[in-house]
Scaffold this active site. Structure first.
Site, short mmCIF file in Angstrom:
data_model
loop_
_atom_site.label_atom_id
_atom_site.label_comp_id
_atom_site.label_asym_id
_atom_site.label_seq_id
_atom_site.Cartn_x
_atom_site.Cartn_y
_atom_site.Cartn_z
NE ARG A 236 42.92 14.82 43.52
CZ ARG A 236 43.22 13.58 43.09
NH1 ARG A 236 43.19 13.29 41.81
NH2 ARG A 236 43.53 12.63 43.93
CE1 TYR B 198 36.37 17.41 34.44
CE2 TYR B 198 37.64 16.76 36.37
CZ TYR B 198 37.02 16.43 35.18
OH TYR B 198 37.03 15.14 34.71
CB SER C 128 42.91 8.64 44.63
OG SER C 128 43.22 9.90 44.13
N PRO C 129 39.93 9.99 45.10
CG PRO C 129 39.58 12.27 44.75
CD PRO C 129 40.50 11.31 45.43
CG LEU D 229 51.00 5.38 37.21
CD1 LEU D 229 51.86 5.49 35.96
CD2 LEU D 229 50.29 4.02 37.23
N GLY E 197 44.71 5.34 43.40
CA GLY E 197 43.47 5.27 42.65
C GLY E 197 43.27 3.91 42.04
NE ARG E 198 45.49 4.90 37.06
CZ ARG E 198 46.35 5.49 36.23
NH1 ARG E 198 46.21 5.32 34.93
NH2 ARG E 198 47.33 6.23 36.69
CB ALA F 54 34.39 14.73 41.37
CD GLN G 195 37.90 15.54 43.82
OE1 GLN G 195 37.28 14.83 43.03
NE2 GLN G 195 39.19 15.76 43.69
C1 LIG Z 1 37.97 5.64 37.31
C2 LIG Z 1 38.66 6.90 37.75
C3 LIG Z 1 37.90 7.99 38.17
C4 LIG Z 1 38.52 9.15 38.64
N1 LIG Z 1 37.77 10.17 39.15
C5 LIG Z 1 38.37 11.21 39.76
C6 LIG Z 1 37.61 12.17 40.49
O1 LIG Z 1 36.38 12.07 40.64
N2 LIG Z 1 38.28 13.21 41.03
C7 LIG Z 1 39.65 13.35 40.92
O2 LIG Z 1 40.21 14.31 41.42
N3 LIG Z 1 40.38 12.42 40.30
C8 LIG Z 1 39.78 11.36 39.73
N4 LIG Z 1 40.54 10.38 39.15
C9 LIG Z 1 42.01 10.47 39.25
C10 LIG Z 1 42.51 9.66 40.46
O3 LIG Z 1 42.00 10.16 41.68
C11 LIG Z 1 44.04 9.65 40.52
O4 LIG Z 1 44.51 10.95 40.76
C12 LIG Z 1 44.67 9.13 39.22
O5 LIG Z 1 44.01 7.97 38.77
C13 LIG Z 1 46.17 8.83 39.40
O6 LIG Z 1 46.37 7.93 40.47
P1 LIG Z 1 46.55 6.33 40.22
O7 LIG Z 1 47.71 6.16 39.28
O8 LIG Z 1 46.82 5.77 41.59
O9 LIG Z 1 45.27 5.81 39.63
C14 LIG Z 1 39.93 9.23 38.64
C15 LIG Z 1 40.68 8.16 38.18
C16 LIG Z 1 40.07 7.00 37.75
C17 LIG Z 1 40.93 5.84 37.31
#
Ligand SMILES: Cc1cc2nc3c(=O)[nH]c(=O)nc-3n(C[C@H](O)[C@H](O)[C@H](O)COP(=O)(O)O)c2cc1C
Length: 369
Positions: free
Chosen positions: A231, A183, A23-24, A302, A324-325, A59, A102
């Site tokens: 998204r 945004y 994920s971005p 998650l 993501g995380r 992003a 993105q």
């Molecule tokens: C450090 C960090 C930076 C993020 N930056 C972006 C981003 O640039 N663009 C976006 O759409 N979501 C961003 N997110 C959201 C993640 O892409 C993801 O949708 C969100 O963390 C939930 O997924 P997860 O539980 O697997 O982390 C970011 C999340 C984290 C933790």
């Protein structure tokens, strides 16, 4: 039986070797002019050998005031594209995973310090700027934005197109337009941020108009044989805000205009949001959009366990899973998932001997693809 998670995903001329997407994730590690740095080389280089089928870069702002913090990544200049090309060239030499980007505009949430400094509004002398938005309503705790006028709308739309052209020239496989998380484009959609009384506000049709204009303009320049997605925040999780029903209408429109997939994220419009956080908490949103519109959907939020990801896909709740995380915590997650689901690994030959199945020190034949 082979897993759904490790089955290929094909859209237009792009085939992902599996359905795991990074994920971005914004790194707040640009050079202050929107350029990627050595951090990105290391961060994305690392993820390039993670075994994921697709990595979507964080992003990238389409204009300088489209950043959230001053050290966000950008894609508004040739210098930005060159800095990204260096990173992508490096990554592509290490693995054959596919790459997405993105493109984004931070709107009224922009002009703040990086996440680890609390995202506090920055004065101009500290690198901040007056943000732009759908209307003059501020995000609580942030600066009052200027509502975009007709010239501003045209400028931002053209900036998204220019960003798409740069992404095209970088050879990226997937382009994702950021319409989520409060945004700029999301701020047009949601009544919580849009109180315009012209053609770009008011009812759902009016509020969707600018995001759809931007999508249409990007679609015109993005190659048909690659993948173009959006998204969205599928709900604001707040009284009077954007809803899943709105998201279904918006997705139907995007699909009819040539959108290949939707990523179903949520929230970000208001600190008043009440999010039912828990494993797979956004997957019911993904499932509803997929069921009602028939578009390909990327589920996110998650997803941490291989069996969980496999279940989401095999039950038809989503077509792809984005992590993501978890991918930051364990960038080898796809290797672990492959072992757990008894699938071959896309593992660099230098690391083959770490495979738990390597009892005798011989070499595996990794699956290419
Ligand atoms: C450090 C960090 C930076 C993020 N930056 C972006 C981003 O640039 N663009 C976006 O759409 N979501 C961003 N997110 C959201 C993640 O892409 C993801 O949708 C969100 O963390 C939930 O997924 P997860 O539980 O697997 O982390 C970011 C999340 C984290 C933790």
């Amino acid at each position: 039986m082979s897993s759904k998670l490790f089955s290929p995903f094909k859209a237009n001329g792009v085939t992902l070797r599996n359905r795991i997407v990074v994920s971005p994730m914004g790194q707040y590690s640009g050079d202050g002019e929107g350029n990627a740095t050595d951090w990105h080389l290391m961060h994305l280089g690392n993820l390039s050998i993670s075994g994921a089928g697709l990595v979507i870069t964080e992003a990238a702002a389409v204009e300088p005031q489209g950043r959230v913090s001053p050290i966000d990544l950008g894609i508004w200049s040739d210098d930005n594209a060159e800095a990204l090309a260096r990173v992508l060239d490096f990554c592509r030499r290490q693995s054959d995973c596919k790459w997405g980007i993105q493109i984004a505009h931070g709107g009224r949430k922009g002009g703040v310090s990086p996440a680890w400094e609390g995202q506090l509004p920055l004065a101009e002398e500290d690198g901040g700027w007056t943000p732009v938005s759908a209307s003059g309503l501020a995000y609580p705790g942030r600066a009052d934005p200027i509502a975009l006028d007709d010239a501003g709308l045209a400028r931002v739309r053209n900036a998204f197109v220019a960003a798409a052209l740069r992404a095209r020239d970088l050879g990226l496989d997937v382009l994702e337009v950021h319409n989520a998380h409060g945004y700029l484009l999301h701020s047009f959609l949601t009544p919580l941020a849009n109180n315009r009384n012209d053609a770009y506000g008011g009812d759902l049709e009016g509020r969707m108009r600018f995001p759809l204009d931007v999508f249409r303009a990007v679609r015109e320049v993005w190659p048909q044989d690659r993948v173009l997605g959006v998204r969205i925040s599928a709900t604001d999780w707040a009284e009077g805000g954007w809803t899943i029903e709105d998201s279904i209408v918006f997705t139907q429109r995007l699909k009819s205009m040539g959108c290949d997939y939707i990523t179903a994220s949520s929230g970000g419009s208001t600190p008043e949001q009440v999010i039912p956080i828990g494993p797979s908490y956004q997957i019911p949103l993904a499932e509803a959009i997929r069921r009602e519109t028939g578009i390909a959907v990327m589920g996110v939020g998650l997803i941490t366990e291989p069996a969980q990801a496999e279940q989401i896909l095999s039950e038809g709740q989503a077509d792809l899973v984005a992590l993501g995380r978890r991918m930051l915590f364990n960038p080898r997650w796809p290797w672990h998932a492959a072992v757990e689901l008894n699938e071959p690994l896309a593992i660099p030959r230098q690391y083959q001997r770490c495979h738990p199945g390597m009892q005798r020190g011989d070499f595996l034949k990794p699956r290419q693809g």
